[in-house]
Scaffold this active site. Structure first.
Site, short mmCIF file in Angstrom:
data_model
loop_
_atom_site.label_atom_id
_atom_site.label_comp_id
_atom_site.label_asym_id
_atom_site.label_seq_id
_atom_site.Cartn_x
_atom_site.Cartn_y
_atom_site.Cartn_z
N ARG A 59 5.83 13.59 -4.19
CA ARG A 59 4.76 12.75 -3.83
C ARG A 59 4.14 12.87 -2.24
NH1 ARG A 59 6.21 7.30 -0.47
NH2 ARG A 59 3.88 6.51 -0.17
N ASN A 92 10.34 12.23 -3.34
CA ASN A 92 9.61 11.22 -2.55
C ASN A 92 10.30 11.50 -1.12
OD1 ASN A 92 8.40 9.14 -1.19
ND2 ASN A 92 8.74 7.53 -2.74
N GLU A 124 7.22 4.73 -9.84
CA GLU A 124 6.49 5.86 -9.08
C GLU A 124 6.99 7.11 -10.02
OE1 GLU A 124 6.58 3.31 -5.62
OE2 GLU A 124 4.82 4.49 -5.06
N HIS A 164 -0.59 3.62 -1.95
CA HIS A 164 0.12 3.16 -3.24
C HIS A 164 -0.36 3.55 -4.65
CE1 HIS A 164 1.26 -0.48 -0.56
NE2 HIS A 164 2.52 0.54 -0.22
N ARG A 221 2.76 -5.68 9.11
CA ARG A 221 1.48 -5.14 9.48
C ARG A 221 0.25 -6.28 9.35
NH1 ARG A 221 1.45 -0.55 5.33
NH2 ARG A 221 3.64 0.06 5.46
#
Ligand code: ADP
Length: 398
Positions: free
Chosen positions: A90, A8, A383, A180, A241
């Site tokens: 990823r 990743n 993940e 995601h 954010r």
């Protein structure tokens, strides 16, 4: 049993795990974090309690990959590279080009870098560089690109299109892609396993609540809607954010404050969310601490965070015309019983409930009372295992 590596790469970091499949046992993991030109940190930890931590001068991702392989041998995690049967990388943006994982060759690396780079400028190019280094180091090992957007590629047009002139979708790819996806896929699959019901009989709302946060509506195993969009800026309130905002307000603020587009985008991405509202921190633990101490803006940031998640749950119950399970994951979702309780307490009208005792956990668990019409779960995301599972589709593990 075969050994898979899950990789990743971020803009300045490289996380990795070596996983035995199909058992999904992680035998080693670590990361390389570049914190500037000097002072990069290299970490490797295996499942026998051995740890390597070094502060080094690592100039780029290619060098980080070389270091990783050198240390895997030196720490005796593997004896030679032939032990690695497959690698999963990823990739943040697959656009409309890749709706499934794909075996990597030079052309795939080019597409990820050149054609899809504009959709994730901080991630895709870095991930392509890492793939190149891995292809060089392990030329005979199958390597697979696993896209964050792939799980969302089943969304219907009605949900992925914005109400813009249709030509902008055709000409510029202006649509919702979501993020995601690997995490949402893992937790929805686990939910089906834990509940003992096939995916195609379930309507699931997945809530990935970390620094970045998104909710997804998964019906019959397929994503029908997700809260992040063309970029990871929209949806619920996040660490820094904004989440959803009136775009005309952005134009108004730019005018009033005489801001350039770059300055405004920086505010929306890096100075808003929990940080912007609270003025304390983007880190939920710190926001919650300040709230406990009576800080009004921190309390407000927390309440807005909870409120936006509840709104998306309501939205997705309507989208799927029902819900069987709501699942929490990621830093905040996995670790904060309080957040889970507060979110669910506001959406009990369709039968969702949390049992405070069952909810007092950080482990995988059903946290709703037995027999409740809607199951609520906590499922720590993984993940890396989901990426390894994708690699297994291309490598025989028996
Ligand atoms: P990222 O999106 O960067 O992968 P994580 O999934 O690690 O982020 O989530 C980080 C967030 O999780 C931070 O806001 C952190 O404060 C929050 N978090 C971690 N532990 C707790 C906890 N016990 N209670 C509330 N929030 C927590």
């Amino acid at each position: 049993m075969k050994l898979m590596m899950s990789v990743n790469a971020g803009s300045s970091s490289l996380k990795y795990q070596l996983i035995e499949m199909p058992e999904a046992n992680a035998i080693a993991k670590g990361q390389v974090e570049r914190k500037g030109l000097k002072d990069s940190e290299f970490e490797l930890e295996d499942n026998k309690g051995n740890e390597v931590t070094k502060t080094l001068d690592i100039k780029d991702h290619a060098q980080a990959v070389e270091l990783l392989f050198k240390h895997l041998l030196e720490a005796n995690v593997i004896d030679n590279f032939d032990e690695i049967a497959g690698v999963g990388h990823r990739v943040v943006a697959g656009g409309e080009i890749y709706s499934n994982s794909v075996l990597i060759d030079e052309e795939v690396v080019r597409v990820i870098h050149d054609d899809l780079g504009k959709f994730a400028p901080l991630h895709n190019p870095a991930q392509a560089v890492v793939m190149k280094s891995f292809l060089k180091r392990l030329p005979n090992v199958p390597q697979v690109a696993v896209f964050d957007t792939a799980f969302h590629s089943t969304m219907p047009e009605v949900n992925y299109l914005y109400s813009l002139p249709y030509e902008y979708y055709e000409e510029y790819g202006a649509r919702r892609y979501g993020f995601h996806g690997t995490s949402h896929k893992y937790i929805s699959r686990r939910t089906s396993e834990i509940l003992g019901k096939p995916m195609d009989e379930l309507k699931i709302i997945t809530a990935h609540l970390g620094n970045g946060a998104s909710l997804t509506a998964v019906e019959n195993g397929k994503v029908v809607d997700t809260s992040l969009g063309f970029t990871p800026l929209v949806g619920v309130t996040m660490g820094t954010r904004t989440g959803d905002i009136d775009v005309s307000l952005v134009a108004y603020l730019m005018e009033e404050m005489d801001l350039s587009m770059d300055e405004m985008m920086n505010i929306l991405n890096n100075k808003s969310g929990l940080l912007g509202i609270s003025g304390v921190s983007s880190d939920m633990r710190e926001v919650m601490e300040a709230r406990e101490e009576g800080n009004h803006r921190a309390a407000l940031a927390y309440d807005i965070f909870i409120n936006r998640i509840q709104k998306y749950i309501g939205n997705y119950v309507a989208t799927m015309n029902g819900v069987d399970a709501i699942v929490f994951t990621a830093g905040i979702g996995e670790n904060s019983p309080e957040v889970r309780q507060d979110v669910i307490d506001g959406v009990t009208f369709f039968g969702a409930q949390v049992d405070p005792e069952l909810n007092d956990t950080r482990a995988e668990a059903i946290i709703s009372p037995e027999g409740a019409p809607v199951a609520v779960l906590n499922v720590p995301t993984n993940e890396e295992v989901e990426i390894a599972r994708e690699v297994v589709k291309f490598v025989d593990v028996e």
